[in-house]
Design a protein around this motif. Structure first.
Motif, PDB file in Angstrom:
ATOM      1  N   HIS A 244       0.810  -1.222   0.000  1.00 47.55           N
ATOM      2  CA  HIS A 244       0.000   0.000   0.000  1.00 47.55           C
ATOM      3  C   HIS A 244       0.842   1.269   0.000  1.00 47.55           C
ATOM      4  CE1 HIS A 244      -3.505  -2.478  -0.007  1.00 47.55           C
ATOM      5  NE2 HIS A 244      -2.868  -3.237   0.868  1.00 47.55           N
ATOM      6  N   CYS A 254      -7.444   1.675  -4.925  1.00 45.81           N
ATOM      7  CA  CYS A 254      -7.065   0.401  -4.304  1.00 45.81           C
ATOM      8  C   CYS A 254      -8.181  -0.049  -3.359  1.00 45.81           C
ATOM      9  CB  CYS A 254      -5.768   0.593  -3.534  1.00 45.81           C
ATOM     10  SG  CYS A 254      -5.173  -0.882  -2.692  1.00 45.81           S
ATOM     11  N   CYS A 256      -7.870  -0.647  -0.430  1.00 48.21           N
ATOM     12  CA  CYS A 256      -7.668  -0.034   0.890  1.00 48.21           C
ATOM     13  C   CYS A 256      -8.259   1.370   0.959  1.00 48.21           C
ATOM     14  CB  CYS A 256      -6.177   0.005   1.233  1.00 48.21           C
ATOM     15  SG  CYS A 256      -5.248   1.257   0.331  1.00 48.21           S
ATOM     16  N   CYS A 261      -1.854   2.410  -5.217  1.00 47.52           N
ATOM     17  CA  CYS A 261      -0.955   1.588  -4.401  1.00 47.52           C
ATOM     18  C   CYS A 261      -0.190   0.598  -5.287  1.00 47.52           C
ATOM     19  CB  CYS A 261      -1.748   0.779  -3.386  1.00 47.52           C
ATOM     20  SG  CYS A 261      -2.596   1.759  -2.157  1.00 47.52           S
TER      21      CYS A 261
HETATM   22 ZN   LIG Z   1      -3.866   0.124  -1.080  1.00 49.43          ZN
END
Ligand SMILES: [Zn+2]
Length: 390
Positions: A244, A254, A256, A261
């Protein structure tokens, strides 16, 4: 801790690891030869081998008579009956577990499908059940030395609590505490990539170094670090979470929540997605007539197809970037690559592009294959026994 004490602990750790590795590699070997081979003083060798004998990790016997005068040297070997290790790998879809010997050889293996990964209580009960079933296969002798568990989420390095396992929807959960309940052997828990790094260190391609980075390029991207002969976790257990790091601020979103990332560039789904995009611009590519997979991408790129080569070049660019990140951050002797990106059929075309990069670090691909996770988990138990640190 004073610095003298820290130095002593460091030396003891490195010396014990060095001696055990030499015994494993060159058994049977005498103390005198161990001293010559390692450069350690005879008294240090005596102390260390005494410790290993006490722990049953090695055994000794008289060398055969040769007719030469003087005392026959005593030979040291790894003790094949010194104990058994259990390694368990927790994944969202499956639990895998094995009993291994002290060399990481899998003696028995079990796996179970995970029905409900989102329920920490239930999943932990299943892990305990799997451990129980494996324990039943270990006899009284050689006895069980401990259980290592490799876990995909973020762990508190102090308590072994899960802090976050986003993929399965876990928040904070006392994982190690639950797993330890009523177990009379040591139970160790660590992040999967870190356990796998330790597996390479003890049983894989990292047996000749004290520092390595294990980098897994798979459905996700993560790394585990062994530094000065021990797993490096960082203050919050986040060391090695390279997936990340932002590498393309104008890139794709991403999972996340951030943008661009590393994982949006070099993970399996990301690369296949990128290939689909490129194919839209190049419908004449010979890849367009194939079932899209990593191996078809690598093969067609190897045949010189322009679109496939474009995807491969971009991928290699970001893998090299990841290598530079870990090389400059940890400055280790070895980077071990693993995961489908480098293990799929035809991945040689990618690996060739990583050679001769400006960073002078040795790069190897893992050879531990499908048992990597469980063998890594089992190695945590051996490591703890050898260096008396988790
Ligand atoms: Zn990420």
């Amino acid at each position: 801790m004073t610095s003298i004490r820290a130095d002593q602990i460091f030396l003891q750790r490195i010396n014990r690891i060095t001696v055990l590795r030499h015994i494993r590699r060159e058994e049977p070997i005498s103390r005198i030869d161990l001293s010559k081979r390692t450069g350690l003083s005879p008294s240090t060798i005596t102390n260390i081998t005494h410790y290993f004998l006490e722990k049953n990790l090695i055994s000794e016997r008289k060398s055969p008579a040769t007719g030469a005068k003087g005392r026959r040297p005593v030979w040291l070997s790894l003790n094949p009956n010194g104990g058994r290790l259990i390694g368990v790998e927790i994944r969202k879809e499956v639990l895998r577990g094995a009993v291994t010997d002290l060399s990481g050889n899998v003696l028995s293996y079990e796996e179970r499908n995970v029905e409900d990964p989102g329920d920490p209580q239930k999943l932990t009960a299943e892990v305990r059940d799997l451990i129980g079933s494996l324990r039943a296969k270990v006899k009284r002798r050689p006895k069980l030395l401990g259980v290592g568990v490799s876990f995909p989420g973020v762990l508190d390095p102090g308590t072994g609590d899960c802090l976050l396992w986003a993929d399965a929807g876990w928040g904070r959960f006392p994982l190690k505490k639950r797993l330890k309940e009523e177990m009379e052997v040591p139970v160790l828990v660590d992040k999967d990539a870190r356990a796998e790094a330790l597996g390479e260190f003890w049983f894989g391609v990292g047996q000749d170094v004290n520092d390595l980075v294990f980098m897994k390029l798979d459905g996700e991207v993560s790394a585990g670090v062994v530094s000065d002969g021990r797993p490096y976790r960082g203050r919050r257990g986040l060391a090695g979470e390279i997936g990340h790091i932002t590498v393309d601020p104008r890139g794709r979103k991403c999972r996340c929540g951030k943008v661009g990332c590393l994982e949006t560039k070099v993970s399996v789904p990301a690369v296949l997605e990128r290939a689909r995009e490129v194919l839209k611009e190049h419908p004449d590519s010979s890849l367009a007539g194939e079932k899209l997979s990593l191996s078809s991408l690598y093969r067609v790129a190897g045949e010189g197809d322009g679109a496939a080569r474009k995807v491969l070049e971009e991928l290699a660019y970001f893998v090299r970037m990841a290598l530079e990140v870990v090389a400059y951050t940890y400055d280790s002797e070895l980077v071990v690559l693993a995961g489908k990106m480098v293990e799929a059929e035809g991945a040689g075309v990618l690996l060739d592009k990583l050679e001769g990069s400006p960073i002078e670090v040795r790069i190897e691909t893992s050879k531990l294959n499908e048992h990597r996770g469980i063998v890594g988990a089992a190695s945590m138990v051996l490591h703890r026994l050898v260096v008396e640190e988790d």
